[in-house]
Design a protein around this motif. Structure first.
Motif, PDB file in Angstrom:
ATOM      1  N   LEU A 180      20.226  81.280   1.195  1.00  0.00           N
ATOM      2  CA  LEU A 180      20.823  81.930   2.613  1.00  0.00           C
ATOM      3  C   LEU A 180      20.925  80.932   3.608  1.00  0.00           C
ATOM      4  CD1 LEU A 180      21.076  84.708   3.991  1.00  0.00           C
ATOM      5  CD2 LEU A 180      18.666  84.605   4.717  1.00  0.00           C
ATOM      6  N   VAL A 181      22.346  80.918   3.979  1.00  0.00           N
ATOM      7  CA  VAL A 181      22.897  79.873   4.832  1.00  0.00           C
ATOM      8  C   VAL A 181      22.653  80.417   6.190  1.00  0.00           C
ATOM      9  CG1 VAL A 181      24.881  78.406   5.417  1.00  0.00           C
ATOM     10  CG2 VAL A 181      24.358  79.124   2.871  1.00  0.00           C
ATOM     11  N   CYS A 182      22.120  79.898   7.053  1.00  0.00           N
ATOM     12  CA  CYS A 182      22.052  80.100   8.573  1.00  0.00           C
ATOM     13  C   CYS A 182      22.766  79.201   9.651  1.00  0.00           C
ATOM     14  CB  CYS A 182      20.655  79.908   8.797  1.00  0.00           C
ATOM     15  SG  CYS A 182      19.629  81.064   7.812  1.00  0.00           S
ATOM     16  N   ARG A 183      23.181  79.964  10.518  1.00  0.00           N
ATOM     17  CA  ARG A 183      23.735  79.125  11.862  1.00  0.00           C
ATOM     18  C   ARG A 183      23.407  80.038  13.101  1.00  0.00           C
ATOM     19  NH1 ARG A 183      30.491  78.852  11.511  1.00  0.00           N
ATOM     20  NH2 ARG A 183      30.639  80.858  12.255  1.00  0.00           N
ATOM     21  N   GLU A 184      23.355  79.481  14.238  1.00  0.00           N
ATOM     22  CA  GLU A 184      22.912  80.294  15.313  1.00  0.00           C
ATOM     23  C   GLU A 184      23.227  81.852  15.309  1.00  0.00           C
ATOM     24  OE1 GLU A 184      22.346  79.188  18.848  1.00  0.00           O
ATOM     25  OE2 GLU A 184      21.619  77.457  17.661  1.00  0.00           O
ATOM     26  N   GLY A 185      22.142  82.287  15.041  1.00  0.00           N
ATOM     27  CA  GLY A 185      21.638  83.970  15.176  1.00  0.00           C
ATOM     28  C   GLY A 185      22.799  84.399  14.140  1.00  0.00           C
ATOM     29  N   GLU A 186      23.121  83.773  13.301  1.00  0.00           N
ATOM     30  CA  GLU A 186      24.153  84.396  12.081  1.00  0.00           C
ATOM     31  C   GLU A 186      23.560  84.052  10.618  1.00  0.00           C
ATOM     32  OE1 GLU A 186      28.593  84.933  13.912  1.00  0.00           O
ATOM     33  OE2 GLU A 186      27.773  82.985  13.365  1.00  0.00           O
ATOM     34  N   ILE A 187      23.998  84.735   9.686  1.00  0.00           N
ATOM     35  CA  ILE A 187      23.452  84.258   8.366  1.00  0.00           C
ATOM     36  C   ILE A 187      24.798  84.658   7.627  1.00  0.00           C
ATOM     37  CG2 ILE A 187      21.082  84.730   8.400  1.00  0.00           C
ATOM     38  CD1 ILE A 187      21.408  87.321   7.067  1.00  0.00           C
ATOM     39  N   ALA A 209      22.473  72.015 -16.398  1.00  0.00           N
ATOM     40  CA  ALA A 209      21.759  70.941 -17.167  1.00  0.00           C
ATOM     41  C   ALA A 209      21.838  69.518 -16.209  1.00  0.00           C
ATOM     42  CB  ALA A 209      22.276  70.682 -18.694  1.00  0.00           C
ATOM     43  N   GLY A 210      20.810  68.983 -16.012  1.00  0.00           N
ATOM     44  CA  GLY A 210      20.833  67.580 -15.207  1.00  0.00           C
ATOM     45  C   GLY A 210      20.864  67.789 -13.511  1.00  0.00           C
ATOM     46  N   GLU A 211      20.611  69.186 -13.395  1.00  0.00           N
ATOM     47  CA  GLU A 211      20.703  69.306 -11.558  1.00  0.00           C
ATOM     48  C   GLU A 211      19.201  69.509 -11.051  1.00  0.00           C
ATOM     49  OE1 GLU A 211      24.532  71.756 -10.361  1.00  0.00           O
ATOM     50  OE2 GLU A 211      22.958  72.655 -10.958  1.00  0.00           O
ATOM     51  N   THR A 212      18.942  69.020  -9.819  1.00  0.00           N
ATOM     52  CA  THR A 212      17.800  69.543  -9.465  1.00  0.00           C
ATOM     53  C   THR A 212      18.005  70.714  -8.401  1.00  0.00           C
ATOM     54  OG1 THR A 212      18.421  68.590  -7.047  1.00  0.00           O
ATOM     55  CG2 THR A 212      17.154  66.849  -8.665  1.00  0.00           C
ATOM     56  N   LEU A 213      17.115  71.593  -8.254  1.00  0.00           N
ATOM     57  CA  LEU A 213      17.255  72.944  -7.466  1.00  0.00           C
ATOM     58  C   LEU A 213      18.076  72.662  -6.224  1.00  0.00           C
ATOM     59  CD1 LEU A 213      13.751  74.419  -7.656  1.00  0.00           C
ATOM     60  CD2 LEU A 213      15.577  74.888  -9.327  1.00  0.00           C
ATOM     61  N   GLU A 214      17.744  71.578  -5.470  1.00  0.00           N
ATOM     62  CA  GLU A 214      18.648  71.367  -4.251  1.00  0.00           C
ATOM     63  C   GLU A 214      20.222  70.877  -4.586  1.00  0.00           C
ATOM     64  OE1 GLU A 214      15.742  69.906  -5.192  1.00  0.00           O
ATOM     65  OE2 GLU A 214      14.487  70.186  -3.455  1.00  0.00           O
ATOM     66  N   GLN A 215      20.434  70.109  -5.611  1.00  0.00           N
ATOM     67  CA  GLN A 215      21.706  69.954  -6.190  1.00  0.00           C
ATOM     68  C   GLN A 215      22.526  71.181  -6.505  1.00  0.00           C
ATOM     69  OE1 GLN A 215      20.570  67.011  -8.972  1.00  0.00           O
ATOM     70  NE2 GLN A 215      21.489  65.422  -7.527  1.00  0.00           N
ATOM     71  N   CYS A 216      21.792  71.955  -7.300  1.00  0.00           N
ATOM     72  CA  CYS A 216      22.322  73.291  -7.454  1.00  0.00           C
ATOM     73  C   CYS A 216      22.901  74.066  -6.557  1.00  0.00           C
ATOM     74  CB  CYS A 216      21.363  74.088  -8.431  1.00  0.00           C
ATOM     75  SG  CYS A 216      21.865  75.758  -8.881  1.00  0.00           S
ATOM     76  N   LEU A 217      21.853  74.099  -5.515  1.00  0.00           N
ATOM     77  CA  LEU A 217      22.001  74.872  -4.148  1.00  0.00           C
ATOM     78  C   LEU A 217      23.341  74.369  -3.558  1.00  0.00           C
ATOM     79  CD1 LEU A 217      19.786  76.379  -1.516  1.00  0.00           C
ATOM     80  CD2 LEU A 217      21.751  74.985  -0.659  1.00  0.00           C
ATOM     81  N   ILE A 232      17.458  71.925   3.495  1.00  0.00           N
ATOM     82  CA  ILE A 232      17.129  72.976   2.469  1.00  0.00           C
ATOM     83  C   ILE A 232      15.634  73.308   2.554  1.00  0.00           C
ATOM     84  CG2 ILE A 232      17.140  73.537   0.171  1.00  0.00           C
ATOM     85  CD1 ILE A 232      19.709  71.847  -0.151  1.00  0.00           C
ATOM     86  N   ARG A 233      15.143  74.554   2.856  1.00  0.00           N
ATOM     87  CA  ARG A 233      13.770  74.876   2.635  1.00  0.00           C
ATOM     88  C   ARG A 233      13.389  76.031   1.757  1.00  0.00           C
ATOM     89  NH1 ARG A 233      17.043  75.287   7.333  1.00  0.00           N
ATOM     90  NH2 ARG A 233      15.886  77.061   8.342  1.00  0.00           N
ATOM     91  N   TYR A 234      12.418  75.691   0.931  1.00  0.00           N
ATOM     92  CA  TYR A 234      11.858  76.851  -0.084  1.00  0.00           C
ATOM     93  C   TYR A 234      11.320  77.881   0.589  1.00  0.00           C
ATOM     94  CZ  TYR A 234       8.909  78.530  -3.917  1.00  0.00           C
ATOM     95  OH  TYR A 234       8.601  79.447  -4.700  1.00  0.00           O
ATOM     96  N   PHE A 235      11.690  79.052   0.047  1.00  0.00           N
ATOM     97  CA  PHE A 235      11.420  80.191   0.735  1.00  0.00           C
ATOM     98  C   PHE A 235      10.171  80.565  -0.543  1.00  0.00           C
ATOM     99  CE2 PHE A 235      11.678  84.991   0.721  1.00  0.00           C
ATOM    100  CZ  PHE A 235      11.101  85.166   2.009  1.00  0.00           C
ATOM    101  N   PHE A 250      15.890  79.752  -1.447  1.00  0.00           N
ATOM    102  CA  PHE A 250      15.868  78.625  -0.265  1.00  0.00           C
ATOM    103  C   PHE A 250      16.696  79.298   1.179  1.00  0.00           C
ATOM    104  CE2 PHE A 250      15.538  76.720  -4.270  1.00  0.00           C
ATOM    105  CZ  PHE A 250      14.505  75.339  -3.870  1.00  0.00           C
ATOM    106  N   VAL A 251      16.144  78.759   2.301  1.00  0.00           N
ATOM    107  CA  VAL A 251      16.932  78.816   3.503  1.00  0.00           C
ATOM    108  C   VAL A 251      17.443  77.420   3.618  1.00  0.00           C
ATOM    109  CG1 VAL A 251      16.930  79.485   5.655  1.00  0.00           C
ATOM    110  CG2 VAL A 251      15.221  80.482   4.201  1.00  0.00           C
ATOM    111  N   CYS A 252      18.902  77.580   4.350  1.00  0.00           N
ATOM    112  CA  CYS A 252      19.327  76.223   4.710  1.00  0.00           C
ATOM    113  C   CYS A 252      20.254  76.372   5.807  1.00  0.00           C
ATOM    114  CB  CYS A 252      20.160  75.584   3.501  1.00  0.00           C
ATOM    115  SG  CYS A 252      21.323  76.659   2.908  1.00  0.00           S
TER     116      CYS A 252
END
Ligand SMILES: [Zn+2]
Length: 302
Positions: A180-187, A209-217, A232-235, A250-252
């Motif tokens: 879920l991508v966020c910026r000022e009061g919006e998603i 294959a070969g990715e971390t969760l963060e790289q995938c995101l 990137i924060r885990y939910f 995740f939220v980012c």
């Protein structure tokens, strides 16, 4: 309200081998019997109001799993019986109905899991999600994927082994990242062409294959909508049996880029103010829980 739909319920102890091979006559057991992707339940008529799930027209007013005094109460012989474990004191089994099973008697029917969410007992609903995945795995691994020999169920663990080449197959779980991508009061919400009309959700994609969760995101977000993100924060996570995923949410934060929907994958994507959100997925999914949690937090801060 349950903590997360499909999570393993309190009081459930998973096991592979039943204490006895099959429930003795008179022994109480729960049977999660499926015909295709639909579960055998006792159920009431459809509710008069629409469901919260854009994919389900109406849920039954009530439904319950039959507590059987042996599977002989069924009007057919089950196929592919698998022991699931014990819920409290009650043994739980799953199985398939044969393709030529006669229609159910009055008051009993076959119903899809989405329609049973919030209607069936929460623990039974979660175990039905587990059961349908194990049945699908069992059905899909009758033969060795390497040499084609018929496989055999292992006794001490949930696995099917090849007697010829010794390859073992375990139930397959596909990790998928949700963002879920966020910026000022919006998603940022998007819709795939196969969503019900009007429904938007968070972005999601399978881990390669070969990715971390963060790289995938980061890859998924850039591929699907062309924006870059950070922080990137885990939910939370959710087992998702349609068909065999583990959703990791995740939220980012947006950092750069204008929205550019990926052709063929994303039909539309937009920034939505949290006070004016479009039609969202049902509370059955972690997507809705993620959107609700972030939107509530943003509204509280406004
Ligand atoms: Zn083999």
């Amino acid at each position: 309200m349950i903590e997360m739909p499909f999570m393993s319920p309190q009081g459930f102890a998973a096991a592979v081998a039943a204490p006895a091979a099959r429930p003795a006559a008179g022994a109480r057991a729960h049977w999660f019997v499926f015909k295709g992707d639909r579960l055998l339940v006792e159920l009431g008529p459809p509710a008069g109001r629409p469901s919260d799930d854009p994919r389900v027209a109406a849920r039954p007013v009530w439904a319950r799993l039959p507590l059987l005094n042996s599977n002989k109460i069924l009007w057919f012989e089950v196929v592919r019986p698998l022991y699931l474990g014990r819920l409290g004191e009650i043994d739980c089994w799953t199985a398939e109905a044969p393709a030529d099973a006669a229609p159910p008697p009055p008051g009993i029917g076959w119903e899809g899991l989405r329609a049973l969410f919030s209607v069936l007992d929460d623990a039974h609903f979660a175990l039905a999600g587990r059961a349908i995945q194990l049945l699908d795995w069992d059905r899909s691994h009758r033969y060795c994927g390497r040499c084609g020999t018929p496989t055999e169920a292992k006794s001490g663990e949930r696995a099917r082994a090849c007697p010829a080449c010794k390859l073992s197959a375990y139930p397959r779980i596909a990790p998928a990242v949700m963002a879920l991508v966020c910026r000022e009061g919006e998603i940022l919400l998007a819709r795939s062409p196969h969503f019900p009309p009007g429904m938007y959700s968070a972005l999601a994609g399978f881990v390669e294959a070969g990715e971390t969760l963060e790289q995938c995101l980061e890859r998924e977000v850039e591929e699907e909508v062309g924006v870059r993100v950070s922080r990137i924060r885990y939910f939370r996570s959710q087992p998702w049996p349609f068909p065999n995923s583990l959703m990791i949410a995740f939220v980012c934060d947006w950092t750069s880029g204008e929205i550019r929907p990926q052709a063929g994958e994303i039909e539309a994507a937009n920034w939505f103010k949290v006070l004016h959100l479009p039609k969202l997925p049902s509370k059955i999914s972690i997507a809705r829980r993620l959107i609700d949690a972030v939107a509530n937090e943003m509204r509280a801060g406004q």
